[in-house]
Design an enzyme around this catalytic site. Structure first.
Site, PDB file in Angstrom:
ATOM      1  N   CYS A 181       0.819  -1.201   0.000  1.00 26.54           N
ATOM      2  CA  CYS A 181       0.000   0.000   0.000  1.00 26.54           C
ATOM      3  C   CYS A 181       0.864   1.267   0.000  1.00 26.54           C
ATOM      4  O   CYS A 181       1.545   1.527  -0.982  1.00 26.54           O
ATOM      5  CB  CYS A 181      -0.990  -0.039   1.157  1.00 26.54           C
ATOM      6  SG  CYS A 181      -2.376   1.070   0.871  1.00 26.54           S
ATOM      7  N   HIS A 221      -4.051  -5.145  -0.120  1.00 27.01           N
ATOM      8  CA  HIS A 221      -3.662  -5.683   1.182  1.00 27.01           C
ATOM      9  C   HIS A 221      -3.664  -7.202   1.195  1.00 27.01           C
ATOM     10  O   HIS A 221      -4.703  -7.807   1.470  1.00 27.01           O
ATOM     11  CB  HIS A 221      -4.574  -5.121   2.275  1.00 27.01           C
ATOM     12  CG  HIS A 221      -4.333  -3.676   2.515  1.00 27.01           C
ATOM     13  ND1 HIS A 221      -3.408  -3.218   3.414  1.00 27.01           N
ATOM     14  CD2 HIS A 221      -4.841  -2.589   1.900  1.00 27.01           C
ATOM     15  CE1 HIS A 221      -3.370  -1.894   3.379  1.00 27.01           C
ATOM     16  NE2 HIS A 221      -4.235  -1.482   2.463  1.00 27.01           N
ATOM     17  N   GLU A 228      -2.590  -9.056   3.314  1.00 28.18           N
ATOM     18  CA  GLU A 228      -2.873  -9.527   4.673  1.00 28.18           C
ATOM     19  C   GLU A 228      -4.374  -9.436   4.971  1.00 28.18           C
ATOM     20  O   GLU A 228      -4.816  -9.843   6.047  1.00 28.18           O
ATOM     21  CB  GLU A 228      -2.080  -8.701   5.693  1.00 28.18           C
ATOM     22  CG  GLU A 228      -2.659  -7.345   6.072  1.00 28.18           C
ATOM     23  CD  GLU A 228      -2.508  -6.268   4.999  1.00 28.18           C
ATOM     24  OE1 GLU A 228      -1.988  -6.582   3.905  1.00 28.18           O
ATOM     25  OE2 GLU A 228      -2.922  -5.111   5.241  1.00 28.18           O
TER      26      GLU A 228
END
Ligand SMILES: Nc1ncnc2c1ncn2[C@@H]1O[C@H](COP(=O)(O)OP(=O)(O)O)[C@@H](O)[C@H]1O
Ligand SMILES: Nc1ncnc2c1ncn2[C@@H]1O[C@H](COP(=O)(O)OP(=O)(O)O)[C@@H](O)[C@H]1O
Ligand SMILES: [Mg+2]
Ligand SMILES: [Mg+2]
Lengths: 385, 1096
Positions: free
Chosen positions: A271, A356, A358
């Site tokens: 990001c 993202h 994650e």
């Protein structure tokens, strides 16, 4: 009903939105963005990347499952305000510890419920991201309009300073196995415990949890750490984290450090991390009209052709034209609008993604990105014969 | 690359490098799509919607589409939908014939529900696919096996680390008993390979357990049941997912059941998206769904995966997966704007998700997960009143016959809208009757799931029960209950207040909570009319706005006007100033009003579009083609109530509203719509009222000199006896205030009448009952015609196989007529024309006739498109709904060159399917009240074969040899002789109950006597169970006492032995059997049939 406390949000273009105030009392200004995630409001509002943002959830029912102490992405809510069509005060979920309104009140975050969030979203989509002023104490629209117009623009703030750790820390917490039990992940194709230094520009806990779960030794360092300080940790890899604000406003030290680290140690950005790597390499970035905030964006890996549904939370994008004369290439794109979602250095192990991997909130489809990163830092297994 | 550059996707795809571009397959050309057959509980219009979408999608790609379905009421069997259409029985031999003749390259079996999948599995297993070199696309044979066989499925899940409820497949009761010792009670029992949970249930005690296992073993086509650990009360969550050949995977929609595990999802109120899971928990089910897809092996298509989640531990189990489109996928498509069936069809021919555009946003691809900024609630529609003796509680077997979907900005708005959309007289969640219930009654209604449960939540709260208590009784998540609870203070603020005292804020708040004008009207004091509230509300400026269903929560502009109302502040409707008409849909499916009307509405919309109008559809049934966002120019997904229709009309200002295609739903509203100034097109509102009001109609018929059975109206009990006496028994009685054959009965004597008045209806000054002479042994005929106000064209005269007294909707029927003489036909034609002209019909008219002793009587006239329009259209090759639209728009029949009573070269026989298997306890007999759910059609040059095909398609294949059981009432005995003779001549053995056997034996027929159930054993029931009977001919003995026959029929229904309950049906069956014995079944496409018709 009618005796409920009121709150008002006024955008810099003069649009007015009224709702019931269910969070903290007071007055705030901030950048108003909309997020289309249907689940995971707790993760969204505790993501440090949303520092200074008043988040409009397009999902009408927010707070149904309350708040628990596990599903947090940082130590506190960072959202400047939470705005929704209907915020639930009495949650229902076996893990809930608190209601969302209680949680926000305690953290000093305002919440407006009953707002016509569809109109608000349409306004932001058409007019772009705007500044807004929110009050629960003095609902004078004119005054709030002035406040909104006088609010500092994100481009003059440097919020990374606000959210970054001030001292280096060792991170050991792993992701509870139950959350990732049903995805092919951490399969153990790599061995070893590489040391990953995470440059904390506002890192989400889930990045750290995943690194730890994947077997990495994780050290988190402040955003303004120098290259020497980072190298002194003897990292096998460096991760530049996500974070809030205008990437151009990130402290110069960080940029310098990244530039120096490139070619010396494998670097991976997520990001804001991607913006910083791009900027450090000489690319340009630009602000998207209303950003990407949600959990349903299709991203294509240009190498494999695969498409993954991703979690996104950014207002800026790398300008692909600016990569032309640089040693950077595009590896992923967003199929919604063609924006750059992943880049890679042509020679060095430097790469980044805009979305993202994650997740949290969002689908688990891109965990391979983190896994590949950790695996790349390990000794390669001898090829099976 | 510039942001917002529209062409960028095309640019990427044209590179054909490593971006994964996979063009569609060019090695296949002709694709067979299998439909789902007749509408039955558990398999309704949703498969017409899916199949129609699939055909359109495949055609768009240039494939030749070949469609097979036995159900003529569908839109998919319209030649506008598919290139080649077969209306033929869905059986393996018939499919093989069609494959042999048409030589398709591939079969897409995922659009026809369980029927389509089962058929494809059989074709695959029997080597037919290999023999003709046909490929299954969309799903592989092995995948079907894994998904559909519960045992295999469980094993597969365990293999990939997923948990299912503990369960064991057994093929005997003894084995089942061993299992229950291990898993304990309650236990779920489910027969393998049945539809919609047929035969499944929950056993709470050993006795139930034994019974259910035995029944289940019989119902399963493979004699197997699964005995499963109960997880009643756990959250039930469904995910609608899609996967492509590149391993692209998306969840289109998550659906949470308001009624948790234990109530079939088809009978549950469901909510989209899921409301009570955190992201962490939701992502687990998403991961699991992906794993299920991978393991089952669905590579190119959609599926539905169901989960149970423990509400206190989060333990998550996989319940089942359906590797095909489903009722839930139709719902998910309507709930999100993501057309699952269409995309599934395209994936099946080689595309990947990211290669397909999202139709709604146009500029983004289909490889994404829709996100919604509203709440969607589906509420099932039951029709239990039609089966008064069946158990009305809800469980693991589906019982509802239809559903409504409602969209609101919030859950409460959506559920209130949904509750007012079902046309059961309610105007939301506040039910005045439930409000009067005693605490015991309330508890009872909450504990045992039942169709009314939703409406007892507010009374329970009012009675002081806590959310926790209610949740413990019902297992309904407290979140839903609390949302409902929030309505109460709002109601209290409105209740008793004078209308004019309601503030603008309060009004807006009430409307935002989905409170209808009708509800507000009865809450305020003094109570006012619904239109008073409307007027006042408009004065306050509290007006609805319309938001778009855009798949993306407004992130991108939506190009499709798929709209729902709410009380927020931006209206995205953007009405045009084109010439436009509104078509009112037919609402939720129910018995008597189903897919036929959706066919008509869809055709009407197409017809008006063709004539240059902008078409606007209003409907609330998510299963339908009419609510596909590209059927009409604009779609308002709204309840079909006065309030919502007027709202749309206020905004759109249409040139006219079309009311004659949506069945009774729009007709009921015509008067009030017209009074409110809405322009009604076609037959005038007054003529509609004239035909609908049986009292007015009777007088009118007398006036114009058309005969009706003698009739009268009774406004008191005494009067009822007087009228019946005057007319003479038997009489047909019905309440005047209920439509659609509800509570209608044939009464043979005073005792019957007394019983009827005391048990079925209320007779009073304002609720009179209607009494008609019952025409015994009369033939019944149905006529559909179209009139332009001057001329009349008869579409077809249909002859009912069953005699008058069996509802026309439950009778088999045939075009052209077989038994009716030319003289009677002439009378029918003449009456039809006279009636159409006298009523000044513009559009469709349906008339029912009965013929007795050469005299023709009018039974009723329906000034609208009837249930038979699709059947007649498929038979004649003329699109009558379209013709009706053209005349409504001012064209004349002459100018349109519409044929009168087209001559057919084939017999087109309609047969119905009845849902008795789902309602054990209910006598399986036909009567004047309609109870069938669906229909099929058989076509052939001979009547016998057409009838035999229709029976086969309806699942009652006629035997060509074996033993026939005969038991008829005294009136029928004489007419049974030739039937029995013919059966004997064909080599059937005959058995009969004492009276019938003696009667036939006296007349020289060889027949064995069998005992009645009450007479001892072995009896008829034993013979059925032992597989010794191949056909039953059993006409009801009349009157009331028939428990004996009841048991017999019920067992026959459960054992799938055909039962014929009328002598006329038996005559037709004999002809059918003859035809089956003399030649093979021929298959012919609709196009071939029509070509023949035209040649003559
Ligand atoms: N083990 C179980 N315990 C309790 N209820 C169950 C169980 N399995 C299924 N059900 C209920 O029965 C319904 C039907 O079961 P399902 O497996 O979905 O069959 P179908 O093929 O009829 O959809 C489910 O919707 C659920 O409510
Ligand atoms: N007078 C009658 N004599 C014999 N049968 C009748 C008579 N009236 C009605 N029926 C039977 O009852 C059925 C339903 O009656 P109908 O008037 O058509 O009501 P609906 O509105 O339910 O269609 C008819 O199809 C017919 O079989
Ligand atoms: Mg199911
Ligand atoms: Mg009728």
């Amino acid at each position: 009903m009618s005796e409920e406390k009121q709150g008002m949000l006024v955008l810099e273009d003069g649009s007015v939105f009224v709702g019931h105030s269910m969070g903290a009392e007071g007055e705030w200004v901030g950048e108003v963005v909309f997020d289309t995630a249907v689940t995971g409001y707790q993760e969204v509002i505790t993501d440090p990347s949303c520092w200074g943002q008043m988040i409009v959830f397009t999902c009408p029912h927010i707070g149904n499952v309350g708040v628990n102490f596990e599903d947090v992405e940082s130590k506190q809510p960072y959202a400047r305000a939470v705005i929704a069509r209907k915020i639930c005060a009495q949650p229902s979920n076996w893990r809930a510890k608190q209601s969302l309104p209680e949680y926000l009140s305690e953290a000093g975050v305002p919440a407006l419920s009953g707002v016509d969030t569809r109109r608000l979203t349409l306004t932001l989509r058409e007019e772009g991201i705007m500044r807004g002023a929110l009050s629960t104490v003095n609902l004078d629209g004119e005054r709030l309009l002035k406040m909104a117009q006088n609010a500092p623009d994100m481009s003059v703030l440097s919020p990374v300073d606000e959210v970054s750790l001030s001292e280096e820390t060792v991170w050991t917490q792993k992701l509870p196995r139950k959350w990732i039990k049903y995805v092919d992940y951490g399969g153990g194709s790599h061995k070893g415990t590489p040391h990953v230094v995470v440059v904390d520009c506002g890192v989400k806990y889930n990045i750290l949890r995943h690194l730890a779960t994947l077997g990495a030794r994780v050290t988190v360092v402040p955003a303004n750490s120098t290259a020497e300080a980072i190298l002194a940790q003897e990292p096998d890899g460096v991760l530049i984290s996500n974070g809030p604000g205008d990437p151009e406003q990130v402290p110069e030290e960080t940029m310098i450090a990244i530039r120096e680290l490139m070619g010396k140690v494998p670097i991976f950005g997520i990001c804001l991390g991607q913006h910083l790597i791009a900027l450090a390499a000489g690319a340009r970035i630009f602000k998207l009209p209303f950003g990407h905030h949600g959990g349903n964006h299709p991203v294509q890996n240009l190498k494999t052709g695969e498409v993954a549904i991703t979690s996104q939370n950014h207002n800026y994008a790398v300008d692909p034209d600016s990569l032309e004369d640089l040693p950077l290439e595009v590896t992923h794109i967003n199929l919604y609008d063609g924006t750059v979602q992943g880049i890679r250095h042509r020679e060095w192990p430097v790469y980044a993604v805009q979305y993202h991997p994650e997740n949290s909130p969002g689908p688990h489809d891109s965990l391979y990105v983190l896994e590949d990163f950790v695996a790349s830092l390990c000794e390669k297994e001898p090829a099976a014969s | 690359m510039v942001l917002g550059d529209v062409g960028f996707l095309a640019e990427i795809y044209s590179q054909e490098d490593n971006t994964g571009f996979m063009p569609k397959r060019t090695d296949i050309h002709k694709i067979l799509v299998i439909g789902s057959g007749p509408i039955v509980i558990g398999q309704a219009c949703e498969f017409d919607y899916s199949g129609t979408q699939a055909c359109k999608a495949l055609r768009e790609e240039g494939y030749c589409t070949l469609l097979v379905n036995s159900n003529p009421a569908t839109i998919m069997t319209d030649p506008e939908t598919a290139d080649i259409v077969y209306i033929e029985p869905l059986t393996v031999p018939v499919l093989e014939r069609i494959i042999e003749k048409e030589r398709p390259d591939a079969i897409l079996p995922t659009m026809g529900g369980q029927t389509g999948l089962n058929l494809a599995t059989d074709l695959y297993r029997e080597g037919i696919l290999d023999r003709y070199n046909v490929e299954l696309i969309g799903v592989r044979g092995e995948s079907i096996q894994v998904a559909e066989d519960r045992e295999d499925f469980k094993e597969a899940m365990t293999e990939v680390g997923l948990e299912c409820p503990r369960s064991y497949a057994v093929t005997s009761l003894e084995a089942a008993r061993d299992i229950v010792d291990e898993i304990g009670l309650p236990a779920i029992i489910r027969p393998s390979f049945t539809l919609g949970g047929t035969g499944s249930g929950t056993a709470y005690n050993r006795q139930d357990f034994d019974e259910m296992v035995e029944r289940g073993l019989k119902q399963s086509p493979v004699d197997e049941v699964l005995v499963e650990e109960s997880v009643i009360g756990w959250k039930e969550i469904e995910l609608e997912v899609m996967r492509d050949a590149d391993d692209g995977f998306v969840v289109v929609c998550s659906i949470e059941n308001f009624d948790p595990m234990g109530v079939h999802t088809g009978d549950s109120i469901t909510v989209a998206p899921a409301q009570t899971l955190t992201d962490k928990e939701y992502q687990i089910v998403r991961d699991m769904a992906r794993r299920v897809m991978e393991r089952v092996g669905v590579e190119t298509g959609g599926a539905n995966v169901q989960f149970a989640i423990h509400p206190e531990t989060g333990r998550t189990l996989v319940i089942e997966m359906n590797p095909r489109v489903s009722r839930s996928s139709a719902l998910a498509s309507k709930a999100t704007g993501f057309p699952i069936a269409k995309i599934a069809a395209k994936l099946a021919v080689g595309y990947c998700l990211h290669e397909l555009p999202n139709d709604i946003t146009k500029e983004t691809p289909a490889s994404f997960e829709p996100t919604v900024d509203y709440a969607v609630v589906k509420i099932p529609r039951w029709h239990m009143e039609k089966f008064p003796q069946a158990d009305a509680s809800l469980g693991t077997q589906m019982k509802s016959v239809g559903e409504v979907m409602a969209i609101g900005r919030t859950f409460i708005e959506a559920i209130q809208k949904g509750a007012s959309a079902r046309e059961d007289g309610r105007d939301g969640l506040f039910d005045p009757e439930a409000a009067e219930a005693s605490p015991e009654e309330i508890r009872h209604r909450l504990i045992e799931p039942n169709p009314e449960r939703l409406f007892y939540i507010i009374p329970a709260l009012d009675a002081g029960m806590s959310i926790k208590e209610i949740s413990e009784l019902t297992y309904i998540d407290p979140w839903f209950l609390r949302e409902i609870d929030e309505l109460r203070p709002l109601r209290d603020a409105l209740a008793g207040s004078p209308l004019e005292a309601i503030s603008r804020d309060l009004m807006r708040e009430a409307k935002r909570a989905g409170m209808t004008d009708a509800l507000i009207a009865r809450l305020v004091r003094p109570a006012v009319g619904e239109l008073d509230v409307r007027a006042y509300r408009k004065r306050l400026g509290v007006l609805p706005v319309y938001s778009r269903v855009d798949t993306c929560a407004a992130e991108f502009p939506a190009f499709t006007p798929y709209l729902y109302s709410n009380y927020e502040s931006v209206c995205e409707s953007d009405p045009t100033d084109r010439r436009k008409i509104v078509v009112l849909g037919s609402g939720p499916n129910r018995i008597g009003q189903g897919i036929e009307f959706d066919y008509c509405c869809t055709k009407a919309s197409f017809a008006f579009a063709e004539m240059g109008f902008e078409t606007i559809m209003i409907n609330c049934n998510p299963e339908t083609v009419s609510t596909d966002y590209d059927t009409s120019d604009r779609l308002y997904f709204e309840p079909l109530t006065l309030e919502h229709i007027l709202n749309v009309c206020d905004l759109e200002k249409p040139e006219g509203v079309i009311v004659q295609f949506g069945g009774q739903t729009p007709l009921k509203l015509v008067k009030r719509l017209a009074d409110a100034g809405v322009p009604i097109l076609g037959t005038s509102p007054d003529a509609i009222d004239l035909a609908e009001d049986r009292e007015r109609f009777g007088a009118f018929m007398q006036e114009i000199g058309l005969p009706m059975p003698e009739h009268g109206t009774a406004r008191s009990v005494e009067e009822a006896f007087e009228v019946a006496e005057r007319i003479g028994y038997p009489v047909v009685v019905r309440p005047s205030y209920v439509l659609g054959g509800r509570a209608m009965a044939i009464v043979y004597d005073e005792g019957d009448l007394d019983h009827y008045i005391r048990s079925a209806v209320k007779v009073a000054e304002d609720t009179p009952i209607l009494i008609d002479r019952f025409l015994e042994d009369a033939f019944e005929m149905d006529v559909d015609c179209v009139s332009d106000g001057q001329d009349v064209r008869i579409a077809a005269i249909m002859e009912q196989i069953e005699l008058a007294g069996v509802h026309s909707g439950d009778s088999a029927c045939v075009i052209p007529t077989v038994m009716v003489g030319e003289e009677a036909l002439e009378k029918i034609r003449d009456y039809t024309r006279r009636l159409a002209r006298a009523l000044h019909v513009v559009g469709c008219l349906n008339i029912q006739y009965a013929m007795k002793d050469g005299e023709v009587y009018v039974l009723e006239a329906n000034p609208r498109a009837s249930r038979t329009i699709p059947y007649v259209s498929k038979s004649t090759g003329v699109s009558w709904a379209r013709v009706a639209c053209q005349v409504i728009n001012g064209h004349t029949l002459d100018e349109l060159k519409v044929p009168d009573e087209p001559r057919l070269e084939s017999y087109c026989c309609k047969e119905v399917v009845l849902p008795f298997i789902k309602f054990p306890g209910e006598p399986a007999i036909l009567g004047p009240e309609m109870r069938s759910t669906g229909e099929v059609m058989g076509m052939d040059a001979s009547f016998g074969m057409a009838y035999a095909k229709a029976q086969m398609a309806a699942g009652n294949s006629l035997p060509t040899s074996g033993t026939v059981f005969l038991s008829v009432n005294d009136r029928d005995k004489e007419h049974l002789i030739p039937i029995a003779q013919e059966l004997a001549d064909m080599g059937f053995s005959l058995v009969g109950t004492r009276g019938t056997a003696a009667y036939l034996r006296e007349r020289g027929l060889a027949i064995e006597t069998v005992l009645k159930v009450s007479e001892g054993r072995p009896n008829g029931v034993d013979m059925i169970i032992n597989g010794e009977l191949d056909l039953l001919i059993n006409t009801p003995l009349g009157g009331r006492a028939f428990s004996d026959e009841h048991v017999l029929r019920q067992v026959a229904v459960a054992q799938a032995v055909p039962v014929i309950t009328t002598l006329s049906g038996a005559q037709a069956a004999v002809q059918g059997i003859k035809a089956l014995r003399t030649r093979d079944i021929e298959v012919k496409s609709l196009q071939e049939h029509w070509r023949l018709n035209v040649q003559v």
